[in-house]
Design a protein around this motif. Structure first.
Motif, mmCIF file in Angstrom:
data_model
loop_
_atom_site.group_PDB
_atom_site.id
_atom_site.type_symbol
_atom_site.label_atom_id
_atom_site.label_comp_id
_atom_site.label_asym_id
_atom_site.label_seq_id
_atom_site.Cartn_x
_atom_site.Cartn_y
_atom_site.Cartn_z
ATOM 1 N N ILE A 243 0.852 -1.176 0.000
ATOM 2 C CA ILE A 243 0.000 0.000 0.000
ATOM 3 C C ILE A 243 0.891 1.230 0.000
ATOM 4 O O ILE A 243 1.825 1.337 0.797
ATOM 5 C CB ILE A 243 -0.911 0.030 1.237
ATOM 6 N N VAL A 244 0.622 2.155 -0.908
ATOM 7 C CA VAL A 244 1.361 3.412 -0.958
ATOM 8 C C VAL A 244 0.360 4.557 -0.873
ATOM 9 O O VAL A 244 -0.578 4.635 -1.686
ATOM 10 C CB VAL A 244 2.193 3.540 -2.246
ATOM 11 N N LEU A 245 0.547 5.414 0.114
ATOM 12 C CA LEU A 245 -0.311 6.577 0.309
ATOM 13 C C LEU A 245 0.532 7.831 0.158
ATOM 14 O O LEU A 245 1.557 7.983 0.821
ATOM 15 C CB LEU A 245 -0.946 6.545 1.697
ATOM 16 N N GLU A 246 0.133 8.730 -0.747
ATOM 17 C CA GLU A 246 0.857 9.972 -0.974
ATOM 18 C C GLU A 246 -0.124 11.134 -0.997
ATOM 19 O O GLU A 246 -1.274 10.970 -1.413
ATOM 20 C CB GLU A 246 1.607 9.917 -2.302
ATOM 21 N N ASP A 247 0.338 12.307 -0.566
ATOM 22 C CA ASP A 247 -0.520 13.476 -0.663
ATOM 23 C C ASP A 247 0.221 14.637 -1.307
ATOM 24 O O ASP A 247 1.423 14.566 -1.577
ATOM 25 C CB ASP A 247 -1.116 13.851 0.698
ATOM 26 N N SER A 248 -0.497 15.701 -1.598
ATOM 27 C CA SER A 248 0.078 16.843 -2.296
ATOM 28 C C SER A 248 0.961 17.698 -1.402
ATOM 29 O O SER A 248 1.553 18.676 -1.865
ATOM 30 C CB SER A 248 -1.039 17.704 -2.904
ATOM 31 N N ASP A 249 1.064 17.353 -0.113
ATOM 32 C CA ASP A 249 1.979 18.046 0.798
ATOM 33 C C ASP A 249 3.281 17.267 0.986
ATOM 34 O O ASP A 249 4.022 17.502 1.938
ATOM 35 C CB ASP A 249 1.316 18.262 2.163
ATOM 36 N N ASP A 250 3.519 16.299 0.090
ATOM 37 C CA ASP A 250 4.767 15.512 0.072
ATOM 38 C C ASP A 250 4.913 14.559 1.248
ATOM 39 O O ASP A 250 6.033 14.216 1.648
ATOM 40 C CB ASP A 250 5.995 16.427 -0.023
ATOM 41 N N TRP A 251 3.811 14.123 1.817
ATOM 42 C CA TRP A 251 3.838 13.001 2.753
ATOM 43 C C TRP A 251 3.710 11.718 1.947
ATOM 44 O O TRP A 251 3.008 11.666 0.938
ATOM 45 C CB TRP A 251 2.691 13.092 3.744
ATOM 46 N N LYS A 252 4.374 10.657 2.400
ATOM 47 C CA LYS A 252 4.271 9.369 1.726
ATOM 48 C C LYS A 252 4.331 8.245 2.753
ATOM 49 O O LYS A 252 5.164 8.264 3.662
ATOM 50 C CB LYS A 252 5.409 9.192 0.720
ATOM 51 N N MET A 253 3.442 7.302 2.602
ATOM 52 C CA MET A 253 3.421 6.119 3.453
ATOM 53 C C MET A 253 3.519 4.892 2.562
ATOM 54 O O MET A 253 2.742 4.735 1.617
ATOM 55 C CB MET A 253 2.131 6.053 4.269
ATOM 56 N N THR A 254 4.483 4.021 2.849
ATOM 57 C CA THR A 254 4.628 2.758 2.129
ATOM 58 C C THR A 254 4.505 1.628 3.146
ATOM 59 O O THR A 254 5.245 1.590 4.133
ATOM 60 C CB THR A 254 5.974 2.667 1.412
ATOM 61 N N VAL A 255 3.573 0.725 2.914
ATOM 62 C CA VAL A 255 3.313 -0.363 3.851
ATOM 63 C C VAL A 255 3.311 -1.684 3.103
ATOM 64 O O VAL A 255 2.648 -1.824 2.073
ATOM 65 C CB VAL A 255 1.960 -0.171 4.560
ATOM 66 N N ASN A 256 4.055 -2.649 3.621
ATOM 67 C CA ASN A 256 4.075 -4.001 3.069
ATOM 68 C C ASN A 256 3.303 -4.941 3.979
ATOM 69 O O ASN A 256 3.547 -4.977 5.192
ATOM 70 C CB ASN A 256 5.516 -4.495 2.927
ATOM 71 N N ILE A 257 2.370 -5.687 3.395
ATOM 72 C CA ILE A 257 1.591 -6.678 4.133
ATOM 73 C C ILE A 257 2.021 -8.061 3.650
ATOM 74 O O ILE A 257 1.975 -8.351 2.452
ATOM 75 C CB ILE A 257 0.079 -6.489 3.912
#
Length: 324
Positions: A243-257
């Motif tokens: 799962i990759v979550l990104e926003d326009s404020d340059d936050w990013k979350m990468t999660v491996n399940i």
């Protein structure tokens, strides 16, 4: 455990990570952010456009399954209606203008010739204070694959002779059983956009369950400088995922399940990931998800911040409340 449940558990981190990865962000600020984010989505769900669209579906439009041609916000996220989305015989006979007659409680085909290549529905919408408004839904640009599966549909929703929202659907197919790519955009004009796309070929009969491939969801807040969030979900053949979550404020979350590991009657998945801001490390994500759960097998996903402090996902989104 189904992969979707693990996915939903981790997606709950959206309510945490987009703000609280910074050391200087206080708990009060985080809670304020969470409330603001929840309010934004609630406003989109409760918008006037959604109320009008829902009202339309309650009048049982003349085309069986017509609601599939006009996906609601929920449908744009689940895509469960796609498998029932087929062109019926004699579809062109529905073209023209339909008006809902309250006295007979049915739709009347007022003008079969206008519009000549689309369907216009007219009815009266009663708002929450009892006032009446002329409402309309125009659906056209129909195109079908092998005369049955939808390739293109466009719709416009109106109230009091003003446009409220539009919906655009486009798809390509490798076969009647497999979608090559797909996009669905629902725009509440001046308010919000929700989008969904399929980035890799996916079997149609797995769209609402155990698909293998990559999906993307996005949301744009038109009232907040077009703030945008993109969520990409990849499920692999071994039932693991990213799962990759990104926003326009340059936050990013990468999660491996991880793929499931079976321990007796229990299914276990490990969760590992990272949160970054402008490319710099902000927090780690670690956890385990069990199915079923009991006192000795409890799902826990932790956010470990750069200062060493930890917060469980359940603080913000109780895992036990998540239903697949």
């Amino acid at each position: 455990m189904k992969f979707w449940r693990a996915f939903l558990v981790v997606v709950g981190l959206l309510l945490v990570v987009t703000s609280c990865g910074k050391k200087e962000v206080s708990k009060d600020e985080t809670e304020e952010f969470l409330a603001g984010l929840s309010t934004t989505f609630a406003q989109a769900m409760m918008s006037e456009a959604n109320q009008v669209l829902y009202d339309f579906t309650q009048y049982e439009p003349p085309l069986p399954g017509v609601s599939s041609y006009v996906p609601t916000l929920e449908a744009s996220l689940t895509m469960k209606k796609l498998r029932g989305f087929r062109q019926p015989p004699g579809f062109e006979s529905l073209y023209g203008t339909w008006e809902y007659d309250v006295d007979s409680a049915c739709w009347v085909h007022k003008n079969p010739n206008n519009p000549s290549n689309g369907i216009l529905f007219l009815w009266v919408f009663i708002d929450t204070v009892g006032n009446s408004h002329p409402a309309s839904l125009f659906v056209d640009s129909f195109a079908f694959y092998q005369d049955t599966l939808p390739k293109k549909v466009w719709a416009k929703l109106g109230l009091d002779n003003k446009d409220l929202a539009w919906i655009k659907f486009k798809a390509e197919y490798n076969s009647p059983e497999e979608i090559k790519n797909l996009s669905l955009i629902y725009e509440i004009i001046g308010c919000f956009q929700i989008g969904f796309s399929i980035l890799t070929p996916i079997a149609i009969n797995t769209l609402d369950s155990e698909f293998v491939g990559t999906l993307r969801f996005w949301a744009i807040n038109r009232k907040s400088n077009d703030y945008r969030v993109d969520l990409t979900l990849t499920r692999k053949e071994d039932d693991s995922g990213v799962i990759v979550l990104e926003d326009s404020d340059d936050w990013k979350m990468t999660v491996n399940i991880s793929k499931p590991i079976y321990e007796g009657d229990y299914e276990k998945r490990t969760v590992k990931g990272e949160i970054t801001k402008d490319g710099a490390h902000a927090a780690d994500i670690e956890g385990v998800i069990w199915d079923p759960e009991d006192m000795e097998h409890q799902s826990v996903v932790m956010v470990i911040f750069s200062d060493g402090s930890e917060e469980p996902l359940a603080t913000y989104l109780p895992i036990e409340d998540i239903e697949l």
